[in-house]
Write a protein that holds these residues in place. Structure first.
Motif, PDB file in Angstrom:
ATOM      1  N   TRP A 125       1.029  -1.563   0.121  1.00 61.62           N
ATOM      2  CA  TRP A 125       0.248  -0.130   0.371  1.00 61.62           C
ATOM      3  C   TRP A 125       0.825   1.293  -0.216  1.00 61.62           C
ATOM      4  N   GLY A 126       0.400   2.083  -0.306  1.00 57.48           N
ATOM      5  CA  GLY A 126       1.615   3.647  -0.612  1.00 57.48           C
ATOM      6  C   GLY A 126       1.107   4.056  -1.859  1.00 57.48           C
ATOM      7  N   THR A 127       1.713   5.426  -1.555  1.00 51.60           N
ATOM      8  CA  THR A 127       1.472   6.596  -2.967  1.00 51.60           C
ATOM      9  C   THR A 127       2.473   5.967  -4.085  1.00 51.60           C
ATOM     10  N   TRP A 128       2.271   6.546  -4.976  1.00 53.04           N
ATOM     11  CA  TRP A 128       2.830   6.521  -6.109  1.00 53.04           C
ATOM     12  C   TRP A 128       2.865   7.570  -7.036  1.00 53.04           C
ATOM     13  N   ARG A 181      -9.373  -0.308  11.910  1.00 52.27           N
ATOM     14  CA  ARG A 181     -10.470  -0.933  12.688  1.00 52.27           C
ATOM     15  C   ARG A 181     -10.555  -2.228  12.308  1.00 52.27           C
ATOM     16  N   HIS A 182     -10.178  -2.596  11.723  1.00 52.59           N
ATOM     17  CA  HIS A 182     -10.656  -3.374  10.026  1.00 52.59           C
ATOM     18  C   HIS A 182      -9.102  -5.288  10.889  1.00 52.59           C
ATOM     19  N   SER A 183      -8.973  -4.921  11.931  1.00 52.83           N
ATOM     20  CA  SER A 183      -7.523  -6.113  12.537  1.00 52.83           C
ATOM     21  C   SER A 183      -8.358  -7.074  12.523  1.00 52.83           C
ATOM     22  N   LYS A 184      -9.369  -7.428  12.633  1.00 52.63           N
ATOM     23  CA  LYS A 184      -9.357  -9.011  13.080  1.00 52.63           C
ATOM     24  C   LYS A 184      -9.811  -9.479  11.851  1.00 52.63           C
ATOM     25  N   ARG A 185      -9.495  -8.924  10.693  1.00 53.45           N
ATOM     26  CA  ARG A 185      -9.781  -9.543   9.370  1.00 53.45           C
ATOM     27  C   ARG A 185      -8.058  -9.238   8.673  1.00 53.45           C
ATOM     28  N   VAL A 186      -7.838  -7.938   8.862  1.00 56.71           N
ATOM     29  CA  VAL A 186      -6.563  -7.738   7.923  1.00 56.71           C
ATOM     30  C   VAL A 186      -5.754  -7.721   8.649  1.00 56.71           C
ATOM     31  N   LYS A 187      -4.838  -9.624   8.995  1.00 58.45           N
ATOM     32  CA  LYS A 187      -3.911  -9.806   9.546  1.00 58.45           C
ATOM     33  C   LYS A 187      -2.021  -9.585   8.881  1.00 58.45           C
ATOM     34  N   MET A 188      -2.322  -9.008   7.792  1.00 56.67           N
ATOM     35  CA  MET A 188      -1.105  -8.043   7.248  1.00 56.67           C
ATOM     36  C   MET A 188      -1.159  -6.994   6.468  1.00 56.67           C
ATOM     37  N   ALA A 189       0.042  -6.473   6.331  1.00 55.83           N
ATOM     38  CA  ALA A 189      -0.867  -4.511   5.805  1.00 55.83           C
ATOM     39  C   ALA A 189       0.675  -4.387   5.741  1.00 55.83           C
ATOM     40  N   ASN A 190       1.482  -4.351   4.323  1.00 59.15           N
ATOM     41  CA  ASN A 190       3.189  -3.874   4.362  1.00 59.15           C
ATOM     42  C   ASN A 190       3.324  -3.137   3.304  1.00 59.15           C
ATOM     43  N   ILE A 191       4.054  -1.356   3.938  1.00 58.15           N
ATOM     44  CA  ILE A 191       4.317  -0.624   3.085  1.00 58.15           C
ATOM     45  C   ILE A 191       4.711  -0.935   1.511  1.00 58.15           C
ATOM     46  N   ALA A 192       4.361   0.012   0.624  1.00 57.21           N
ATOM     47  CA  ALA A 192       5.380  -0.760  -1.060  1.00 57.21           C
ATOM     48  C   ALA A 192       6.667  -0.920  -0.760  1.00 57.21           C
ATOM     49  N   GLN A 193       6.967   0.439   0.021  1.00 58.03           N
ATOM     50  CA  GLN A 193       8.566   1.026   0.122  1.00 58.03           C
ATOM     51  C   GLN A 193       8.929   0.633   1.313  1.00 58.03           C
ATOM     52  N   ALA A 194      10.160   0.625   1.348  1.00 54.79           N
ATOM     53  CA  ALA A 194      10.838   1.919   2.998  1.00 54.79           C
ATOM     54  C   ALA A 194      12.088   2.934   2.509  1.00 54.79           C
ATOM     55  N   ASN A 196      13.826   4.816  -0.106  1.00 53.14           N
ATOM     56  CA  ASN A 196      13.681   5.659  -1.310  1.00 53.14           C
ATOM     57  C   ASN A 196      13.106   5.394  -2.403  1.00 53.14           C
ATOM     58  N   VAL A 197      12.377   4.588  -1.760  1.00 50.51           N
ATOM     59  CA  VAL A 197      11.363   3.841  -3.143  1.00 50.51           C
ATOM     60  C   VAL A 197       9.641   4.406  -2.938  1.00 50.51           C
ATOM     61  N   LEU A 198       9.583   5.103  -3.314  1.00 47.77           N
ATOM     62  CA  LEU A 198       7.552   5.311  -3.749  1.00 47.77           C
ATOM     63  C   LEU A 198       7.256   5.734  -2.373  1.00 47.77           C
ATOM     64  N   GLN A 199       6.363   5.698  -1.346  1.00 49.56           N
ATOM     65  CA  GLN A 199       6.435   6.209  -0.390  1.00 49.56           C
ATOM     66  C   GLN A 199       7.646   5.946   1.033  1.00 49.56           C
TER      67      GLN A 199
END
Length: 228
Positions: free
Chosen positions: A36-39, A72-85, A87-90
């Motif tokens: 997830w993140g901006t591009w 808020r939806h942590s019961k269903r969303v068990k993993m969420a990764n920002i696209a890059q950490a 120098n790249v994208l967000q």
């Protein structure tokens, strides 16, 4: 002999809908948001293939909205990764040789870190839409409790208007609150010449008779810690 069969679109759609309804009801299938993140367009003069882009308060608001949603939806969303950490994208940090800059997105992660390991609790905001006829809420929020301390994160997504929030807290004897804020105009960013143009600062929130009172500046992300 091999034969192939192909389900008609209507049949495939019915199976998909049945699966979604079943997993929603039983809650036994988790969701993973792999990136997830901006591009946006790369920075001028940089290699287009490296996807290097600057990070502004605009990206901080996107990060805050995203993290609030996952929380808020942590019961269903068990993993969420920002696209890059890096120098790249967000990116969370930008580097140039030995130099390092913390981006506004980095500071949002700092504001939200106390949610980790906490128990998500119901949080409702009576909201206004940023644009008439569009379901784009002005205020994004989420709330957790960990080790007896309540953490509330808020984002005022309006670029022009302050938001005054008065929050009733039920089932928790709130006695005092501390707050931190990240705010600047929407295009503000940190660079290698101005590494702390956008940074976290202490903020003011009060609790009186179990009610939280806080005023959110426009284009801001706030962490509130509430104590019994």
């Amino acid at each position: 002999m091999c034969t192939k069969s192909r389900a008609r679109p209507s049949e495939t759609e019915d199976v998909s809908h049945q699966f979604i309804r079943m997993t929603r009801r039983e809650g036994n299938v988790a969701l993973i948001v792999d990136e997830w993140g901006t591009w946006f367009e790369v920075e001028k003069g940089s290699n287009p293939g490296f996807l290097y882009q600057q990070n502004t308060m605009r990206d901080a608001l996107v990060a805050a909205i995203s993290l609030n949603t996952f929380d808020r939806h942590s019961k269903r969303v068990k993993m969420a990764n920002i696209a890059q950490a890096v120098n790249v994208l967000q990116a969370i940090i930008l580097t140039e040789g030995a130099k390092l800059v913390k981006t506004p997105t980095y500071h949002v992660f700092d504001l939200y870190k106390e949610h980790q390991g906490g128990e998500c609790v119901y949080c409702y905001t009576q909201n206004e839409n940023l644009k008439d006829g569009k379901n784009v809420p002005m205020i994004s929020s989420s709330c957790t409790i960990k080790d007896g301390i309540m953490t509330l994160t808020l984002a005022n997504c309006s670029l022009t208007d302050e938001a005054h929030l008065e929050c009733d807290i039920f089932g928790y004897e709130a006695k005092k609150a501390t707050a931190r804020i990240l705010t600047q105009e929407v295009h503000a960013c940190n660079d290698f010449n101005h590494a702390e143009r956008v940074k976290i600062e202490e903020f003011h929130a009060t609790v009186d008779e179990g009610r939280l009172d806080i005023k959110l500046p426009s284009c801001s992300v706030v962490e509130v810690r509430i104590y019994q």
